[in-house]
Design an enzyme around this catalytic site. Structure first.
Site, PDB file in Angstrom:
ATOM      1  N   ALA A 136     -28.753  35.488   7.341  1.00 22.39           N
ATOM      2  CA  ALA A 136     -28.092  34.825   8.752  1.00 22.39           C
ATOM      3  C   ALA A 136     -29.009  35.655   9.817  1.00 22.39           C
ATOM      4  CB  ALA A 136     -26.519  35.557   9.341  1.00 22.39           C
TER       5      ALA A 136
ATOM      6  N   GLY B  38     -27.636  36.078   3.701  1.00 26.69           N
ATOM      7  CA  GLY B  38     -27.751  34.740   3.570  1.00 26.69           C
ATOM      8  C   GLY B  38     -28.413  33.593   2.893  1.00 26.69           C
TER       9      GLY B  38
ATOM     10  N   GLU C 293     -27.589  33.808  -0.258  1.00 27.76           N
ATOM     11  CA  GLU C 293     -26.123  33.794  -0.633  1.00 27.76           C
ATOM     12  C   GLU C 293     -26.422  32.152  -0.850  1.00 27.76           C
ATOM     13  OE1 GLU C 293     -22.990  36.255   1.368  1.00 27.76           O
ATOM     14  OE2 GLU C 293     -24.803  35.915   2.659  1.00 27.76           O
TER      15      GLU C 293
ATOM     16  N   GLU D 155     -26.519  42.987   3.746  1.00 23.58           N
ATOM     17  CA  GLU D 155     -25.893  44.132   4.159  1.00 23.58           C
ATOM     18  C   GLU D 155     -25.664  45.148   4.751  1.00 23.58           C
ATOM     19  OE1 GLU D 155     -26.074  39.757   2.819  1.00 23.58           O
ATOM     20  OE2 GLU D 155     -26.459  41.230   2.459  1.00 23.58           O
TER      21      GLU D 155
HETATM   22  N1  T1G Z   1     -31.598  37.862  11.550  1.00 21.57           N
HETATM   23  C1  T1G Z   1     -33.077  37.513  13.133  1.00 21.57           C
HETATM   24  N2  T1G Z   1     -34.650  38.257  13.205  1.00 21.57           N
HETATM   25  C2  T1G Z   1     -34.878  38.790  11.690  1.00 21.57           C
HETATM   26  C3  T1G Z   1     -33.642  38.587  10.845  1.00 21.57           C
HETATM   27  C4  T1G Z   1     -32.927  38.164  10.718  1.00 21.57           C
HETATM   28  N3  T1G Z   1     -31.796  38.040   9.260  1.00 21.57           N
HETATM   29  N4  T1G Z   1     -34.977  39.059   9.757  1.00 21.57           N
HETATM   30  C5  T1G Z   1     -35.880  39.464  10.397  1.00 21.57           C
HETATM   31  N5  T1G Z   1     -36.188  39.374  12.204  1.00 21.57           N
HETATM   32  C6  T1G Z   1     -37.294  38.968  12.968  1.00 21.57           C
HETATM   33  C7  T1G Z   1     -37.443  40.423  12.977  1.00 21.57           C
HETATM   34  O1  T1G Z   1     -36.872  41.322  14.159  1.00 21.57           O
HETATM   35  C8  T1G Z   1     -38.893  39.960  13.757  1.00 21.57           C
HETATM   36  O2  T1G Z   1     -38.689  39.351  15.225  1.00 21.57           O
HETATM   37  C9  T1G Z   1     -39.145  39.141  12.864  1.00 21.57           C
HETATM   38  O3  T1G Z   1     -38.382  38.621  12.947  1.00 21.57           O
HETATM   39  C10 T1G Z   1     -40.603  39.584  11.750  1.00 21.57           C
HETATM   40  O4  T1G Z   1     -39.314  40.810  10.907  1.00 21.57           O
HETATM   41  C11 T1G Z   1     -23.727  36.296   6.336  1.00 21.57           C
HETATM   42  C12 T1G Z   1     -24.468  39.039   6.778  1.00 21.57           C
HETATM   43  C13 T1G Z   1     -37.768  39.594   6.167  1.00 21.57           C
HETATM   44  C14 T1G Z   1     -38.504  41.713   5.321  1.00 21.57           C
HETATM   45  O5  T1G Z   1     -31.075  42.228   6.058  1.00 21.57           O
HETATM   46  O6  T1G Z   1     -35.655  43.185   6.244  1.00 21.57           O
HETATM   47  O7  T1G Z   1     -27.466  37.737   5.891  1.00 21.57           O
HETATM   48  O8  T1G Z   1     -39.950  41.612  16.446  1.00 21.57           O
HETATM   49  O9  T1G Z   1     -41.601  42.499  11.712  1.00 21.57           O
HETATM   50  O10 T1G Z   1     -42.095  43.126   8.505  1.00 21.57           O
HETATM   51  O11 T1G Z   1     -23.805  37.505   3.770  1.00 21.57           O
HETATM   52  O12 T1G Z   1     -37.830  41.259   8.296  1.00 21.57           O
HETATM   53  O13 T1G Z   1     -41.101  39.663  15.858  1.00 21.57           O
HETATM   54  O14 T1G Z   1     -39.335  39.607  17.300  1.00 21.57           O
HETATM   55  O15 T1G Z   1     -39.104  42.890   9.559  1.00 21.57           O
HETATM   56  O16 T1G Z   1     -42.560  40.641   7.375  1.00 21.57           O
HETATM   57  C15 T1G Z   1     -29.703  39.934   5.950  1.00 21.57           C
HETATM   58  C16 T1G Z   1     -33.470  41.594   7.483  1.00 21.57           C
HETATM   59  C17 T1G Z   1     -28.457  39.393   7.338  1.00 21.57           C
HETATM   60  C18 T1G Z   1     -33.056  41.433   6.448  1.00 21.57           C
HETATM   61  C19 T1G Z   1     -39.197  40.436   6.506  1.00 21.57           C
HETATM   62  N6  T1G Z   1     -31.277  40.397   6.063  1.00 21.57           N
HETATM   63  N7  T1G Z   1     -35.031  41.193   7.888  1.00 21.57           N
HETATM   64  O17 T1G Z   1     -39.990  41.869   7.486  1.00 21.57           O
HETATM   65  O18 T1G Z   1     -40.820  41.346   9.417  1.00 21.57           O
HETATM   66  S1  T1G Z   1     -27.382  39.955   7.005  1.00 21.57           S
HETATM   67  C20 T1G Z   1     -32.053  41.028   6.265  1.00 21.57           C
HETATM   68  C21 T1G Z   1     -35.685  41.638   7.376  1.00 21.57           C
HETATM   69  C22 T1G Z   1     -26.553  38.369   6.738  1.00 21.57           C
HETATM   70  C23 T1G Z   1     -24.874  36.778   5.370  1.00 21.57           C
HETATM   71  C24 T1G Z   1     -24.824  38.462   6.466  1.00 21.57           C
HETATM   72  C25 T1G Z   1     -37.376  41.609   7.231  1.00 21.57           C
HETATM   73  C26 T1G Z   1     -38.604  41.212   6.466  1.00 21.57           C
HETATM   74  P1  T1G Z   1     -39.452  40.213  15.956  1.00 21.57           P
HETATM   75  P2  T1G Z   1     -40.491  42.206  10.466  1.00 21.57           P
HETATM   76  P3  T1G Z   1     -41.698  41.593   7.981  1.00 21.57           P
END
Ligand code: T1G
Length: 703
Positions: A63, A104, A107, A127
């Site tokens: 998400a 997500g 999911e 999450e």
């Molecule tokens: N949402 C919004 N922005 C995101 C994002 C996300 N999920 N993931 C990454 N970004 C942006 C980040 O801020 C950065 O932006 C750019 O992408 C590159 O990220 C309903 C509740 C995927 C392993 O927890 O772990 O789904 O600084 O620098 O080192 O159940 O990003 O360039 O402007 O980290 O290559 C669950 C979170 C969400 C994964 C990539 N997902 N992301 O790592 O790049 S909650 C996560 C990461 C959810 C549902 C629920 C890592 C990555 P900017 P980066 P990276």
């Protein structure tokens, strides 16, 4: 069709590509575009099956975290509804997973009937790291696919797994080798499904996830994990959701999950952890450095000093395949240093965290020398010798003589003026501070101290390298103690003062650990060494001489040779791993208080909290105002990753925003008055704090 997805039909296959850079985060626009594309494929009679893939090679990072707490988070099509719709399409949907499927994103893959993945792709439900729980079916569908216990483990750890590691566990139907074309593999798999007339969704392997679980599984799980959860909300909600999967039918379980998710999303803890997520991403964006700033090559590293810090620092580079030379003055010191590293790796081997081959490979990357000439060709040299300015300056004079032009010269100083170290060289532009935290091969924080003359390419190079060795690099300007140790001073001063005023070390530490800190400040000094913090005070005695009570109890313990854990006695007594109160410390405090005419009285938990935390916060706001830190998020990262401040409070400055800046200011002014002369001396609100409150600001920023 939106530009956020690509859509084309090959024979009877529809290929839907997620194309929302950078990580296909499922924000409202992408959700809408994906739904539209799926509906189109579902209603197209030509289409027999649908492949959902990442158009840019990566599947989906979940998400859109930036939507949480905003209406967009559940704006139509809400993710749970979108995925429920996908499960009801009467054609096989195949998720084609490249690089990662997280939150997500996984999911979405679970809402598809089948999953094909690259072997190295990372699959996870992280999450919980955001103070959340899977909110789009993960807590209900994953247990039905792989069983309740492995599903729970995946959600509680929040750590991703590689597809190759979970082959045959039901999560992935086909793993494609990294050398092969992933999408072609998905095409082949799908054509086989069509040829075999496979159902849109195969039956769940665990239709009733409760089967095989002991009656009291969840009660016992809760009881055995509660103590470790402290006051974190998310683990409790994850457990409640998975428990629902074991007692409710799918539809009811999905509704329960959404309700639990909304509770988590609205929580202060999740807001704090989302702040930390973005703070980690922002920390690398530094004034004067951009994506076009050239980087210097770092293929060979040297570390001066093979003590505990030097050894740990060297391991970071060997762990990622960079050869390191350790330099020492005496052969026995070098042997001892290399021996400590070998032991540390041997312990990891015993614990199964390392294979023998990996241990051998890392030790092969480590060499020792007694001769500076042997490090002349290194690209980066990190000095980790005794914390004394004259000694460090002497080392840098030598490095200036022997190191090749363009080598980066770094100091692991934890408090000293990096500009004064750089000034003894003819290349101050190549000098920078790299402050590792002990144990240096474990602690994730790396304070990068930017000197007045440090060149942008040097800064850019170490920021990238810091990430490569698995650290969170945070940039600090030059001042006493940089960000972390500078804030530690007033926080620690108040704790030691309250011991004189009547609080016991354990009472103070209890308040801090109850708040969620990994360790109280008195126990922390016992771990780091009371002699170490004494030397730091000695180096700036003039700045604290006007307060005879300033950490006086620690000075006396130091004089008694009670340095903490290493002497089995400090603020506490240590018997083996057990920490015990030392009543002699109270007697000592009573004597000192008498000498300094400090009245002793009962000290409340609230006062301990306020005096320690408000002084910590106040100093943080002050160094932000001075430009030592670029943003408040950087300060939060330093205390979370270097000093055990709970991430679910978001760090000290985010915590101040939660408390209310006006309340923090009022608290400081209260103690300024209530503590008389001492209050006047130390409880001076940071001007930026006063300006923020006067301007009615609730967030901490420079104004
Ligand atoms: N949402 C919004 N922005 C995101 C994002 C996300 N999920 N993931 C990454 N970004 C942006 C980040 O801020 C950065 O932006 C750019 O992408 C590159 O990220 C309903 C509740 C995927 C392993 O927890 O772990 O789904 O600084 O620098 O080192 O159940 O990003 O360039 O402007 O980290 O290559 C669950 C979170 C969400 C994964 C990539 N997902 N992301 O790592 O790049 S909650 C996560 C990461 C959810 C549902 C629920 C890592 C990555 P900017 P980066 P990276």
């Amino acid at each position: 069709m939106s530009h956020l997805v690509t859509y084309h039909v090959e024979d009877n296959l529809a290929l839907i590509g997620l194309a929302s850079k950078p990580v296909n985060a499922l924000g409202q626009p992408l959700r809408a575009a994906l739904l539209e594309a799926c509906e189109r494929a579902a209603s197209d009679p030509v289409v027999k099956a649908i492949i959902v893939h990442g158009d840019n090679g990566l599947f989906c990072a979940g998400a859109d975290i930036s939507e949480f707490g905003l209406p967009a988070s559940f704006a139509a099509p809400a993710l749970p509804d979108l995925l429920l719709r996908l499960t009801r399409i009467d054609k096989p949907l195949i998720a084609c997973i490249g690089r990662f499927a997280l939150g997500g994103g996984l999911e979405l893959a679970l809402a598809c009937g089948y999953r094909v993945s690259a072997a190295s792709a990372r699959l996870g439900l992280p999450e919980i790291n955001l103070g959340l729980l899977p909110g789009a079916g993960g807590t209900q569908r994953l247990p039905r696919l792989i069983g309740a216990e492995p599903a729970l483990e995946m959600m509680m750890s929040g750590q991703p797994v590689r597809a190759s590691q979970v082959m045959g566990q039901g999560l992935i139907d086909r793993v494609i080798g990294d050398g092969e074309c992933l999408l072609d593999g998905a095409r082949d798999f799908t054509r086989t499904l069509i040829a075999e007339g496979a159902p849109a969704r195969p039956a769940d392997p665990h239709p009733d996830p409760a089967v095989g679980l002991p009656e009291d599984f969840f009660a016992r799980y809760r009881a055995s994990h509660e103590p470790r959860w402290k006051n974190r909300l998310a683990p409790r909600l994850v457990l409640a959701a998975v428990e629902s999967a074991c007692v409710l039918p799918l539809d009811a379980g999905l509704q329960r999950e959404v309700a639990l998710f909304k509770e988590a999303e609205a929580s202060l803890q999740s807001r704090a952890l989302r702040h930390v997520f973005f703070a980690e991403r922002e920390a690398g964006k530094v004034a004067g450095v951009s994506a076009s700033t050239p980087l210097r090559p770092v293929n060979k590293v040297a570390v001066i000093g093979a003590g505990t810090m030097g050894g740990g620092i060297a391991m970071n580079f060997a762990n990622v395949g960079i050869p390191v030379t350790l330099l020492e003055l005496k052969p026995e010191a070098l042997e001892r240093g290399l021996g400590q590293i070998r032991n540390s790796y041997a312990i990891s081997l015993q614990r199964g965290k390392l294979t023998q081959a990996e241990l051998d490979q890392r030790m092969a990357l480590l060499t020792g020398t007694l001769d500076y000439a042997d490090i002349a060709e290194c690209d980066l040299v990190i000095e980790a010798v005794f914390e004394s300015l004259p000694i460090k300056q002497q080392v840098f004079r030598t490095l200036d003589e022997v190191c090749k032009p363009g080598a980066i010269l770094a100091s692991n100083t934890s408090t000293l003026d990096v500009d004064l170290i750089a000034a003894v060289t003819r290349r101050p532009q190549d000098v920078i501070g790299l402050h590792f935290f002990s144990p240096a091969n474990v602690m994730r924080l790396l304070e990068v101290v930017r000197g007045k003359l440090t060149a942008p390419d040097v800064l850019a190079t170490v920021l990238k390298l810091g990430k490569t060795i698995g650290k969170i690099p945070v940039v600090s300007g030059v001042c006493f103690g940089f960000i972390g140790n500078r804030m530690l001073e007033p926080y620690s001063r108040e704790a030691h003062r309250m011991v004189l005023e009547g609080a016991a070390p354990a009472q103070i530490d209890q308040v801090l650990t109850d708040l969620g800190l990994a360790m109280g400040v008195m126990a922390m000094h016992d771990l780091a060494g009371i002699d170490v913090s004494f030397l730091v005070r000695e180096s700036r005695r003039d700045a604290i001489a006007h307060d005879p009570s300033y950490c006086r109890i620690a000075d006396e313990l130091n004089a008694l040779g009670r340095f903490g854990q290493k002497t089995k006695r400090g603020a506490y007594i240590y018997e083996g791993r057990e920490r015990k109160d030392d009543f002699e410390v109270i007697t000592l405090a009573e004597r000192i208080a008498g000498e300094l005419d400090i009245p002793r009285r009962p000290i409340s938990a609230e006062e301990i909290h306020d005096r320690c935390l408000f002084m910590l916060i106040n100093e943080g706001i002050q160094l932000l105002d001075e430009g030592i830190a670029e943003r408040s998020g950087d300060i939060d990262l330093v205390w979370i990753n270097g000093y055990g401040f709970p991430a679910w409070l978001g760090g000290p400055l985010h915590y101040a925003e939660q408390i209310g800046l006006d309340k923090v200011l009022a608290g400081i002014l209260h103690y300024r008055k209530a503590l008389g002369e001492y209050g006047e001396m130390w409880f001076q609100p940071a001007p930026l704090l006063e300006r923020l409150v006067a301007a009615g600001k609730t967030g901490i920023e420079r104004i």
